[in-house]
Design a protein around this motif. Structure first.
Motif, PDB file in Angstrom:
ATOM      1  N   ASP A 216       0.946  -1.104   0.014  1.00  0.00           N
ATOM      2  CA  ASP A 216       0.070  -0.010  -0.041  1.00  0.00           C
ATOM      3  C   ASP A 216       0.771   1.107   0.108  1.00  0.00           C
ATOM      4  O   ASP A 216       1.708   1.543   0.844  1.00  0.00           O
ATOM      5  N   ILE A 217       0.913   1.900  -1.162  1.00  0.00           N
ATOM      6  CA  ILE A 217       1.879   3.142  -1.324  1.00  0.00           C
ATOM      7  C   ILE A 217       1.197   4.205  -1.907  1.00  0.00           C
ATOM      8  O   ILE A 217       0.119   4.126  -2.274  1.00  0.00           O
ATOM      9  N   ILE A 243      -4.879  -1.603  -7.389  1.00  0.00           N
ATOM     10  CA  ILE A 243      -6.221  -1.034  -6.647  1.00  0.00           C
ATOM     11  C   ILE A 243      -6.082   0.261  -6.118  1.00  0.00           C
ATOM     12  O   ILE A 243      -5.505   0.476  -5.002  1.00  0.00           O
ATOM     13  N   PRO A 244      -6.708   1.339  -6.666  1.00  0.00           N
ATOM     14  CA  PRO A 244      -6.613   2.727  -6.284  1.00  0.00           C
ATOM     15  C   PRO A 244      -7.640   3.018  -4.680  1.00  0.00           C
ATOM     16  O   PRO A 244      -8.611   2.336  -5.081  1.00  0.00           O
ATOM     17  N   ARG A 251      -3.113   0.451  -3.805  1.00  0.00           N
ATOM     18  CA  ARG A 251      -2.591  -1.269  -3.363  1.00  0.00           C
ATOM     19  C   ARG A 251      -2.073  -1.720  -4.732  1.00  0.00           C
ATOM     20  O   ARG A 251      -2.717  -1.955  -5.755  1.00  0.00           O
ATOM     21  N   LEU A 252      -0.911  -2.368  -4.668  1.00  0.00           N
ATOM     22  CA  LEU A 252      -0.387  -3.163  -5.854  1.00  0.00           C
ATOM     23  C   LEU A 252      -0.283  -4.656  -5.227  1.00  0.00           C
ATOM     24  O   LEU A 252       0.338  -4.982  -4.044  1.00  0.00           O
ATOM     25  N   TYR A 253      -0.966  -5.514  -5.799  1.00  0.00           N
ATOM     26  CA  TYR A 253      -0.677  -6.943  -5.798  1.00  0.00           C
ATOM     27  C   TYR A 253       0.530  -7.236  -6.992  1.00  0.00           C
ATOM     28  O   TYR A 253       0.168  -7.173  -8.086  1.00  0.00           O
ATOM     29  N   TYR A 292       8.046   5.576  -4.897  1.00  0.00           N
ATOM     30  CA  TYR A 292       7.259   6.097  -3.701  1.00  0.00           C
ATOM     31  C   TYR A 292       7.933   6.549  -2.624  1.00  0.00           C
ATOM     32  O   TYR A 292       9.238   6.242  -2.443  1.00  0.00           O
ATOM     33  N   ASN A 293       7.304   7.408  -1.878  1.00  0.00           N
ATOM     34  CA  ASN A 293       8.249   7.714  -0.500  1.00  0.00           C
ATOM     35  C   ASN A 293       7.392   7.425   0.675  1.00  0.00           C
ATOM     36  O   ASN A 293       7.702   7.875   1.698  1.00  0.00           O
TER      37      ASN A 293
END
Ligand code: FAD
Length: 612
Positions: A216-217, A243-244, A251-253, A292-293
């Motif tokens: 989750d970024i 998944i926005p 979220r990235l799977y 991402y940070n």
């Protein structure tokens, strides 16, 4: 000293809290124990399907969640072109249009749990005790048939394993023990269920070799569809689902091909880290750039697809949620199906405890929900295989996955994953002796026996307010008799309705008794113009209350409203305006019986087999 309670719920995750919500509605003495000291704060499940939002709405707290969540609108399919570069090849609606008034939405599990906790904190009958786990379970089989008895004895221990967010946390190792006697117990204690193990119930199925990472970024990227749900199949670097989420999160799977274990073995979790997971994501999404940070949560997992061989023991102890089914999380089913399990179960248990329903209804939990779990695993096998597979290079590439077929499977899967398509088979609660053939032309809009009653707009007879019929079907423990009276200005329809009205008022009739005991609520939808009739033209049962007051929100017209158009409810439901029909819904809004408007015998036969 033994404390006697009606219901013990082990586990305060989504399944356990949904169970607690019903317990609060019915006011049964309930204890929920969880070995964690706090609810989930980050990560874990995040998808809410349409049916789940309908259920949350029916408890009265769906609105807040729906506003807070990110409502998914579109799915974009990204696949490699002839040069192996990912391109958007298609877009479809994320939720199938018209399947429900709510679209699939995303918000993290902890917020959903918070809404439940607020809902159950007021009724004094429900108590949630954290940092506590069961340490012993005894069942006195000689007491099982005795409805007043407490055949289950559980030793509870204030535990060592007071986990916070699954990663260890505050410990309360007082080791203090207490004993509860329970009428019923539910194991909502997740995939490694202690209750399931104690009952000797086995999980059947297998672990796959598919390993995935989740992050989750807050992304920084030039990928144009980062705010849409996407499936990205790269030519050879693997697959991602995007998944926005709420609060700008994504979220990235991410498929982690490099962690794939040998057949039949478990992967080595210590090889997963945010750096290695994200490096895989970058490879799959190239040539687009992503960084991402802020990372809120991450994990790695190996997909296992399993279902328990039984969901209940003696119809006194039940299992729900991850305790009885596990599968891959990408289709957003885990939390939803888990909540649907206990939503199906606990109104039944509570109705039996309250002496409203006969105990024989309890066996329908296992039959209704195990069938859904098996369908879920079947769906997950197909979906995961398609998702994890490499895209086919061309028609001759049999080892690859056809992206057209993937899209078709995805679209078809959307019907299942919405939760709307669940149809319970015939049993004591789903009666096929009525007249189910009144339905249906539309696959999901219409009324179907064993399916949830869908919502449609109608106009309130008393004040013209546009009302969603779904809002009239609250999760308040009531059964509802929904009468589609047809064109009530026609003499035949009026006579038919009056016959039913008389039966609802007969002093010794079963239907009247159920109304008096506030178990059954009659609701009416007619098909005449609202202005051609008056509220008081209808049988009194549809607007009178037990205390002599009037209820102005149970008689509706399928008619135009001043500001929100015409709901066309009869047409949506597929009900014939001439013949009309009557529908009995269970407290969980599933249609248990359908028949003629004045088939009083049929209604009483169905209800008297269930209710006392
Ligand atoms: P759970 O949410 O697992 O709740 C079980 C509860 O029981 C927990 O609160 C636990 O503390 C408690 N408990 C367990 N054993 C005991 C005991 N012996 N005594 C007392 N209490 C006990 N789903 C997705 O859709 N997407 C995801 O990315 C995703 N990621 C996940 C990551 C992790 C680490 C986990 C564990 C699950 C994830 N899931 C995900 C699955 C999803 O969270 C579950 O499907 C869903 O929460 C199931 O709800 P449940 O109530 O059945 O079980």
């Amino acid at each position: 000293m033994v404390e006697n309670i009606d219901l013990l719920i082990v586990g305060a995750g989504p399944a356990g809290l949904m169970a607690a919500a019903w317990a609060a509605v019915y006011g049964i003495k309930t204890k929920v124990v969880d070995k964690r000291t706090t609810k989930i704060e980050k990560g874990h499940a995040d998808g809410l399907q349409s049916r789940t939002i309908e259920i949350l709405h029916s408890f009265g707290f769906g609105d807040g969640i729906y506003k807070e969540a990110n409502r998914l609108q579109e799915v974009c399919f990204w696949n490699p072109d002839e040069n192996g570069v990912i391109r958007r090849t298609d877009r479809i609606a994320d939720t199938i249009p018209k399947i429900s008034r709510f679209q699939q939405s995303v918000i993290h599990q902890g917020r959903i749990e918070q809404y439940f906790l607020e809902f159950v904190q007021h009724p004094p009958e429900v108590c949630i005790d954290r940092g506590v786990e069961p340490a012993g379970l005894e069942i006195d089989k000689s007491l099982i048939a005795n409805e007043d008895a407490y055949p289950i004895t559980v030793t509870l221990k204030r535990g060592k394993e007071a986990l916070v967010d699954g990663i260890g946390g505050a410990e309360d190792d007082s080791g203090e023990e207490s004993v509860v006697g329970c009428k019923y117990m539910i194991g909502c204690d997740g995939a490694h269920s202690w209750v399931r193990e104690k009952l000797g119930i086995m999980m059947e199925g297998a672990q796959t070799e598919s390993v995935w990472g989740v992050m989750d970024i807050l992304p920084i990227t030039d990928f144009p569809d980062i705010r849409s749900r996407c499936t990205i199949h790269s030519a050879s670097a693997g697959t991602i689902m995007v998944i926005p989420r709420e609060r700008g999160l994504v979220r990235l799977y991410i498929q982690l091909a490099h962690l794939t274990p040998a057949r039949g073995e478990r992967f080595d979790k210590s090889n997963g880290s945010p750096e290695t997971i994200f490096a895989a994501a970058k490879r799959i999404m190239a040539p687009y750039d992503i960084s991402y940070n802020y990372c809120e949560w991450w994990t790695v997992y190996q997909v296992g697809q399993r279902v328990a061989n039984a969901f209940a023991k003696y119809d006194r102890i039940f299992l729900a949620g991850d305790a009885v089914h596990t599968h891959s999380p990408k289709a957003g089913q885990g939390m939803n199906v888990s909540m649907h399990d206990s939503y199906n179960l606990v109104w039944k248990i509570a109705s039996v405890i309250k002496r409203k329903a006969r105990p024989l209804i309890l066996s329908t939990y296992a039959t209704e929900r195990r069938a859904v779990a098996l369908q879920l695993i079947e769906f997950d096998r197909r979906f995961s295989r398609m998702f994890s597979g490499r895209p086919a290079k061309d028609i001759a590439d049999e080892a690859g996955i056809s992206m057209e077929e993937f899209k078709r499977t995805f679209e078809k899967g959307n019907i299942f994953t919405s939760g709307i398509s669940v149809k319970y088979g015939t049993n004591v609660l789903v009666d096929s002796m009525g007249k189910p053939e009144v339905a249906f032309r539309m696959p999901f809009g219409g009324l179907q026996l064993g399916m949830r009653f869908p919502s449609s707009q109608v106009a309130c007879q008393a004040d013209a307010t546009p009302i969603q019929l779904g809002d009239a079907l609250k999760s308040d423990g009531l059964w509802r008799l929904i009468v589609f009276a047809g064109e009530v200005t026609q003499p035949l329809a009026k006579e038919r309705l009056d016959r039913l009205g008389d039966a609802l008022l007969q002093p010794h009739s079963f239907l009247r008794r159920l109304q008096q005991e506030v178990t059954l609520e009659p609701v009416l939808v007619h098909a005449s113009s609202r202005q051609s009739v008056e509220l008081f033209d209808f049988p009194k049962a549809f607007y009178s209350k037990k205390d002599g007051q009037y209820d102005y929100y149970r008689v509706f017209a399928d008619d135009a409203t001043y500001h929100h158009g015409h709901g066309n409810a009869y047409s949506n439901y597929g009900v014939d305006k001439e013949s009309g029909c009557a529908v009995l819904t269970r407290p969980d809004q599933y249609i248990g019986w359908m028949g003629e408007v004045d088939d009083v015998k049929g209604m009483e036969r169905y209800l008297s087999a269930i209710l006392r």
